[in-house]
Design a protein around this motif. Structure first.
Motif, mmCIF file in Angstrom:
data_model
loop_
_atom_site.group_PDB
_atom_site.id
_atom_site.type_symbol
_atom_site.label_atom_id
_atom_site.label_comp_id
_atom_site.label_asym_id
_atom_site.label_seq_id
_atom_site.Cartn_x
_atom_site.Cartn_y
_atom_site.Cartn_z
ATOM 1 N N PHE A 64 -1.397 14.295 -11.252
ATOM 2 C CA PHE A 64 -0.084 13.726 -11.532
ATOM 3 C C PHE A 64 -0.248 12.317 -12.094
ATOM 4 N N ASN A 65 -1.178 11.570 -11.505
ATOM 5 C CA ASN A 65 -1.472 10.200 -11.949
ATOM 6 C C ASN A 65 -2.978 10.115 -12.143
ATOM 7 N N GLU A 66 -3.404 9.844 -13.358
ATOM 8 C CA GLU A 66 -4.841 9.833 -13.667
ATOM 9 C C GLU A 66 -5.625 8.771 -12.900
ATOM 10 N N LEU A 67 -4.950 7.792 -12.322
ATOM 11 C CA LEU A 67 -5.625 6.753 -11.545
ATOM 12 C C LEU A 67 -5.915 7.189 -10.100
ATOM 13 N N ASN A 68 -5.184 8.167 -9.595
ATOM 14 C CA ASN A 68 -5.326 8.556 -8.184
ATOM 15 C C ASN A 68 -6.720 9.036 -7.793
ATOM 16 N N PRO A 69 -7.423 9.827 -8.616
ATOM 17 C CA PRO A 69 -8.793 10.209 -8.202
ATOM 18 C C PRO A 69 -9.693 8.995 -7.966
ATOM 19 N N GLY A 70 -9.563 7.967 -8.773
ATOM 20 C CA GLY A 70 -10.363 6.751 -8.575
ATOM 21 C C GLY A 70 -9.998 6.027 -7.290
ATOM 22 N N TYR A 71 -8.704 6.007 -6.973
ATOM 23 C CA TYR A 71 -8.279 5.387 -5.720
ATOM 24 C C TYR A 71 -8.859 6.149 -4.531
ATOM 25 N N GLY A 72 -8.889 7.469 -4.644
ATOM 26 C CA GLY A 72 -9.453 8.275 -3.560
ATOM 27 C C GLY A 72 -10.921 7.982 -3.339
ATOM 28 N N LEU A 73 -11.650 7.768 -4.425
ATOM 29 C CA LEU A 73 -13.089 7.474 -4.326
ATOM 30 C C LEU A 73 -13.357 6.066 -3.820
ATOM 31 N N ALA A 74 -12.376 5.197 -3.912
ATOM 32 C CA ALA A 74 -12.555 3.804 -3.502
ATOM 33 C C ALA A 74 -12.499 3.609 -1.993
ATOM 34 N N HIS A 75 -12.145 4.656 -1.270
ATOM 35 C CA HIS A 75 -12.015 4.566 0.184
ATOM 36 C C HIS A 75 -13.031 5.482 0.867
ATOM 37 N N ALA A 76 -13.319 5.183 2.099
ATOM 38 C CA ALA A 76 -14.250 6.007 2.882
ATOM 39 C C ALA A 76 -13.693 7.417 3.022
ATOM 40 N N PRO A 77 -14.561 8.438 3.022
ATOM 41 C CA PRO A 77 -14.083 9.808 3.185
ATOM 42 C C PRO A 77 -13.251 9.963 4.462
ATOM 43 N N GLY A 78 -12.108 10.598 4.329
ATOM 44 C CA GLY A 78 -11.242 10.825 5.481
ATOM 45 C C GLY A 78 -10.320 9.666 5.799
ATOM 46 N N ASP A 79 -10.407 8.587 5.042
ATOM 47 C CA ASP A 79 -9.569 7.418 5.278
ATOM 48 C C ASP A 79 -8.129 7.711 4.891
ATOM 49 N N ALA A 80 -7.203 7.061 5.565
ATOM 50 C CA ALA A 80 -5.782 7.213 5.249
ATOM 51 C C ALA A 80 -5.052 5.928 5.612
ATOM 52 N N PRO A 81 -4.027 5.579 4.841
ATOM 53 C CA PRO A 81 -3.245 4.398 5.202
ATOM 54 C C PRO A 81 -2.427 4.673 6.452
ATOM 55 N N PRO A 82 -1.979 3.646 7.153
ATOM 56 C CA PRO A 82 -1.146 3.867 8.338
ATOM 57 C C PRO A 82 0.134 4.625 7.960
ATOM 58 N N ALA A 83 0.487 5.594 8.761
ATOM 59 C CA ALA A 83 1.694 6.387 8.508
ATOM 60 C C ALA A 83 2.870 5.795 9.267
ATOM 61 N N TRP A 84 4.033 5.849 8.646
ATOM 62 C CA TRP A 84 5.232 5.367 9.328
ATOM 63 C C TRP A 84 5.465 6.128 10.619
ATOM 64 N N ALA A 85 5.150 7.413 10.615
ATOM 65 C CA ALA A 85 5.378 8.237 11.800
ATOM 66 C C ALA A 85 4.538 7.772 12.983
ATOM 67 N N ASP A 86 3.442 7.051 12.713
ATOM 68 C CA ASP A 86 2.584 6.555 13.788
ATOM 69 C C ASP A 86 3.041 5.202 14.326
ATOM 70 N N ASN A 87 4.040 4.584 13.697
ATOM 71 C CA ASN A 87 4.534 3.275 14.100
ATOM 72 C C ASN A 87 5.915 3.437 14.739
ATOM 73 N N PRO A 88 6.017 3.272 16.048
ATOM 74 C CA PRO A 88 7.298 3.495 16.728
ATOM 75 C C PRO A 88 8.448 2.676 16.171
ATOM 76 N N SER A 89 8.188 1.483 15.642
ATOM 77 C CA SER A 89 9.283 0.659 15.127
ATOM 78 C C SER A 89 9.780 1.147 13.774
ATOM 79 N N LYS A 90 9.020 2.012 13.086
ATOM 80 C CA LYS A 90 9.404 2.493 11.768
ATOM 81 C C LYS A 90 9.852 3.949 11.769
ATOM 82 N N ARG A 91 9.850 4.589 12.910
ATOM 83 C CA ARG A 91 10.213 6.009 12.958
ATOM 84 C C ARG A 91 11.630 6.227 12.509
ATOM 85 N N ILE A 92 11.803 7.321 11.807
ATOM 86 C CA ILE A 92 13.136 7.700 11.349
ATOM 87 C C ILE A 92 13.870 8.340 12.512
ATOM 88 N N ARG A 93 15.020 7.807 12.808
ATOM 89 C CA ARG A 93 15.817 8.373 13.911
ATOM 90 C C ARG A 93 16.785 9.374 13.338
#
Length: 95
Positions: A64-93
């Protein structure tokens, strides 16, 4: 629509749960041959692709975005940014 090899170590349910943690809704799920297929909203496709590639989920086909594969390679395997669902103050009610 994204296509993932069926034998990549991720189930469709695993991928859907992972994306849902970031507020991405998955629909149109199906399995054909050796691939899992699913769709997301077009406005979320870039973010979904980035998240999957960063996490190490292999995608087949044009990106979808030709830059995304490079971004994926720039991080450690299995890495992920913090998810909103994991932050109690940001959860969707939901009411």
């Amino acid at each position: 629509t994204f296509r993932v090899p069926h034998n990549c170590g991720w189930t469709g349910t695993d991928i859907e749960r992972y994306l849902n943690k970031y507020g991405i809704i998955v629909w149109g799920r199906r399995v054909t041959g050796n691939y899992l297929h699913f769709s997301v909203k077009e406005r979320q496709a870039n973010w979904a692709e980035y998240l999957m590639l960063r996490r190490g989920i292999p995608l087949v086909g044009r990106t979808f975005n030709e830059l995304n594969p490079g971004y994926g390679l720039a991080h450690a395997p299995g890495d992920a940014p913090p998810a909103w669902a994991d932050n109690p103050s940001k959860r969707i009610r939901r009411r």
